[in-house]
Write a protein that holds these residues in place. Sequence first.
Motif, PDB file in Angstrom:
ATOM      1  N   LEU A  24       0.828  -1.196   0.000  1.00 29.75           N
ATOM      2  CA  LEU A  24       0.000   0.000   0.000  1.00 29.75           C
ATOM      3  C   LEU A  24       0.870   1.257   0.000  1.00 29.75           C
ATOM      4  CD1 LEU A  24      -2.639  -1.260   2.546  1.00 29.75           C
ATOM      5  CD2 LEU A  24      -3.101  -0.691   0.155  1.00 29.75           C
ATOM      6  N   GLY A  25       0.500   2.217  -0.852  1.00 32.99           N
ATOM      7  CA  GLY A  25       1.307   3.412  -1.026  1.00 32.99           C
ATOM      8  C   GLY A  25       0.785   4.645  -0.328  1.00 32.99           C
ATOM      9  N   SER A  26       0.809   5.777  -1.043  1.00 28.99           N
ATOM     10  CA  SER A  26       0.495   7.086  -0.469  1.00 28.99           C
ATOM     11  C   SER A  26      -0.785   7.083   0.351  1.00 28.99           C
ATOM     12  CB  SER A  26       0.375   8.130  -1.593  1.00 28.99           C
ATOM     13  OG  SER A  26       1.612   8.319  -2.227  1.00 28.99           O
ATOM     14  N   SER A  27      -0.654   7.531   1.588  1.00 28.00           N
ATOM     15  CA  SER A  27      -1.774   7.564   2.518  1.00 28.00           C
ATOM     16  C   SER A  27      -1.742   8.853   3.328  1.00 28.00           C
ATOM     17  CB  SER A  27      -1.710   6.368   3.481  1.00 28.00           C
ATOM     18  OG  SER A  27      -1.691   5.144   2.771  1.00 28.00           O
ATOM     19  N   VAL A  28      -2.867   9.211   3.886  1.00 27.27           N
ATOM     20  CA  VAL A  28      -2.938  10.370   4.781  1.00 27.27           C
ATOM     21  C   VAL A  28      -2.598   9.878   6.180  1.00 27.27           C
ATOM     22  CG1 VAL A  28      -4.403  12.190   5.738  1.00 27.27           C
ATOM     23  CG2 VAL A  28      -4.730  11.437   3.361  1.00 27.27           C
ATOM     24  N   ILE A  29      -1.535  10.434   6.780  1.00 24.42           N
ATOM     25  CA  ILE A  29      -1.111   9.995   8.105  1.00 24.42           C
ATOM     26  C   ILE A  29      -1.153  11.152   9.101  1.00 24.42           C
ATOM     27  CG2 ILE A  29       0.366   8.191   7.155  1.00 24.42           C
ATOM     28  CD1 ILE A  29       2.784  10.000   7.936  1.00 24.42           C
ATOM     29  N   VAL A  30      -1.443  10.818  10.345  1.00 25.03           N
ATOM     30  CA  VAL A  30      -1.459  11.804  11.432  1.00 25.03           C
ATOM     31  C   VAL A  30      -0.916  11.142  12.697  1.00 25.03           C
ATOM     32  CG1 VAL A  30      -3.449  13.088  10.538  1.00 25.03           C
ATOM     33  CG2 VAL A  30      -3.824  11.170  12.081  1.00 25.03           C
ATOM     34  N   ARG A  31      -0.535  11.956  13.665  1.00 26.73           N
ATOM     35  CA  ARG A  31      -0.192  11.415  14.978  1.00 26.73           C
ATOM     36  C   ARG A  31      -1.492  11.057  15.695  1.00 26.73           C
ATOM     37  NH1 ARG A  31       2.110  16.061  14.959  1.00 26.73           N
ATOM     38  NH2 ARG A  31       0.932  16.800  16.760  1.00 26.73           N
ATOM     39  N   LYS A  32      -1.448  10.019  16.470  1.00 29.10           N
ATOM     40  CA  LYS A  32      -2.651   9.577  17.170  1.00 29.10           C
ATOM     41  C   LYS A  32      -3.108  10.597  18.205  1.00 29.10           C
ATOM     42  CE  LYS A  32      -1.854   4.646  16.394  1.00 29.10           C
ATOM     43  NZ  LYS A  32      -1.556   3.324  16.978  1.00 29.10           N
ATOM     44  N   ASP A  33      -2.164  11.282  18.841  1.00 28.12           N
ATOM     45  CA  ASP A  33      -2.566  12.293  19.826  1.00 28.12           C
ATOM     46  C   ASP A  33      -3.207  13.503  19.147  1.00 28.12           C
ATOM     47  OD1 ASP A  33      -0.205  13.190  18.676  1.00 28.12           O
ATOM     48  OD2 ASP A  33       0.661  13.928  20.552  1.00 28.12           O
ATOM     49  N   TYR A  34      -2.718  13.860  17.957  1.00 27.92           N
ATOM     50  CA  TYR A  34      -3.326  14.959  17.201  1.00 27.92           C
ATOM     51  C   TYR A  34      -4.740  14.570  16.778  1.00 27.92           C
ATOM     52  CZ  TYR A  34      -4.080  18.514  13.604  1.00 27.92           C
ATOM     53  OH  TYR A  34      -4.602  19.554  12.857  1.00 27.92           O
ATOM     54  N   LEU A  35      -4.895  13.341  16.336  1.00 26.27           N
ATOM     55  CA  LEU A  35      -6.205  12.839  15.914  1.00 26.27           C
ATOM     56  C   LEU A  35      -7.201  12.873  17.066  1.00 26.27           C
ATOM     57  CD1 LEU A  35      -7.907  11.510  13.677  1.00 26.27           C
ATOM     58  CD2 LEU A  35      -6.980   9.301  14.389  1.00 26.27           C
ATOM     59  N   ALA A  36      -6.750  12.482  18.246  1.00 32.55           N
ATOM     60  CA  ALA A  36      -7.630  12.462  19.416  1.00 32.55           C
ATOM     61  C   ALA A  36      -8.102  13.869  19.803  1.00 32.55           C
ATOM     62  CB  ALA A  36      -6.911  11.823  20.596  1.00 32.55           C
ATOM     63  N   LYS A  37      -7.218  14.864  19.613  1.00 31.59           N
ATOM     64  CA  LYS A  37      -7.550  16.242  19.982  1.00 31.59           C
ATOM     65  C   LYS A  37      -8.270  16.995  18.869  1.00 31.59           C
ATOM     66  CE  LYS A  37      -3.529  16.676  23.043  1.00 31.59           C
ATOM     67  NZ  LYS A  37      -2.204  17.349  23.229  1.00 31.59           N
ATOM     68  N   ASN A  38      -8.098  16.542  17.632  1.00 32.90           N
ATOM     69  CA  ASN A  38      -8.655  17.273  16.489  1.00 32.90           C
ATOM     70  C   ASN A  38      -9.411  16.362  15.514  1.00 32.90           C
ATOM     71  OD1 ASN A  38      -7.150  20.073  16.800  1.00 32.90           O
ATOM     72  ND2 ASN A  38      -5.585  18.481  17.076  1.00 32.90           N
ATOM     73  N   PRO A  39     -10.352  15.580  16.010  1.00 32.06           N
ATOM     74  CA  PRO A  39     -11.061  14.655  15.113  1.00 32.06           C
ATOM     75  C   PRO A  39     -11.831  15.361  14.000  1.00 32.06           C
ATOM     76  CG  PRO A  39     -12.215  14.847  17.215  1.00 32.06           C
ATOM     77  CD  PRO A  39     -10.885  15.515  17.396  1.00 32.06           C
ATOM     78  N   ASP A  40     -12.413  16.535  14.317  1.00 37.37           N
ATOM     79  CA  ASP A  40     -13.186  17.250  13.301  1.00 37.37           C
ATOM     80  C   ASP A  40     -12.293  17.838  12.214  1.00 37.37           C
ATOM     81  OD1 ASP A  40     -15.531  16.638  14.577  1.00 37.37           O
ATOM     82  OD2 ASP A  40     -15.643  18.530  15.683  1.00 37.37           O
TER      83      ASP A  40
END
Length: 332
Positions: free
Chosen positions: A217-233
């Motif tokens: 699997l190639g190009s994907s949208v990645i984020v830090r899990k802590d950022y995701l938890a604080k900024n889900p919207d």
Amino acid sequence: MTKFMRVTAPIAALAIAGVLSFSPVLAQDLKKVNLRLAYITGGVDAPTFVAADKGYFAAEGLDVTITDGNGSTGTIKAVASGDFDIGIAGLGATAQASQASGSNELIAVAGLLQKDPSSIVSLKGSGILKPKDIVGKRFGTDAGNLSDGMINAFAEANGIDMDSFETIIINSGEQVALLKGDIDFVNVWASPDGDKIAKLAAIEKPILFADYGVNILGSSVIVRKDYLAKNPDVVRGFLAALIKGKADVDADQEGAADIIKKARPDSDRDVILAEIKVMPDYRQTKASKGKIFGWVAKEDIEQTISLLEKYSGMKPGLTPDLIYDGSYLPKE
């Protein structure tokens, strides 16, 4: 760094004496998001630039700054360190980085390039039309290409002994060697590498690894899990805008190339357009076909993990849920 933001002016309808009052969205009302691409802007990034140009990010309350990258590894490090909020990087590369560091702080929330463009490319008349046709032929490659193990995986998946064809190590210029007739085939991306070769000489249809049992699997949208938890919207809004951008790219490929050229004046519009045109071939696999853009099938992640463990020396133990969460994509 270049910022692409267009502020829309939504109409607030107030039925006061039949007069409409306009309430513009101000830049200071938008949430700033720093995005780093995997590489220098290419056709795979068209949905992002279209979403920025047409105000889809702004409509989701986001002020997105788009920065070019220099490889998945660099983007993974930049997002992990907090220098960027969101990144575009290979899901396979993200998995390897997570296991190598012993940390599971990053997660992919969408897969943009799910069908690996790695392929066997040969010139017209080579007789290499299917995997076993490489037997007895001359394979030109550099040592780095061999080190990732995927040519070994391709050979094994198709019952081919690596000793059944000649491997010639070329430190650089394997594509030139192919054009000169010094070798019979190379292992490169069908696009853009195969397209570049085809401009210089006719080639056989590239034999995609993904069509013959080997897909990373190639190009994907990645984020830090802590950022995701604080900024889900924020992540939900980013993905919603990206999907709108992708729909516009599909509807007007020429227009998408123009948007990228406007944003990146130094880019080659013809190359960008050629990449945009072939992107539909790589966006989804058989397992994810028919699903919303960005959704990744668990079985594809499992295959990626299995291949990396067996052929690239990745430590075992990683599971799909540790590196992918598709719940932030819009509901179908």
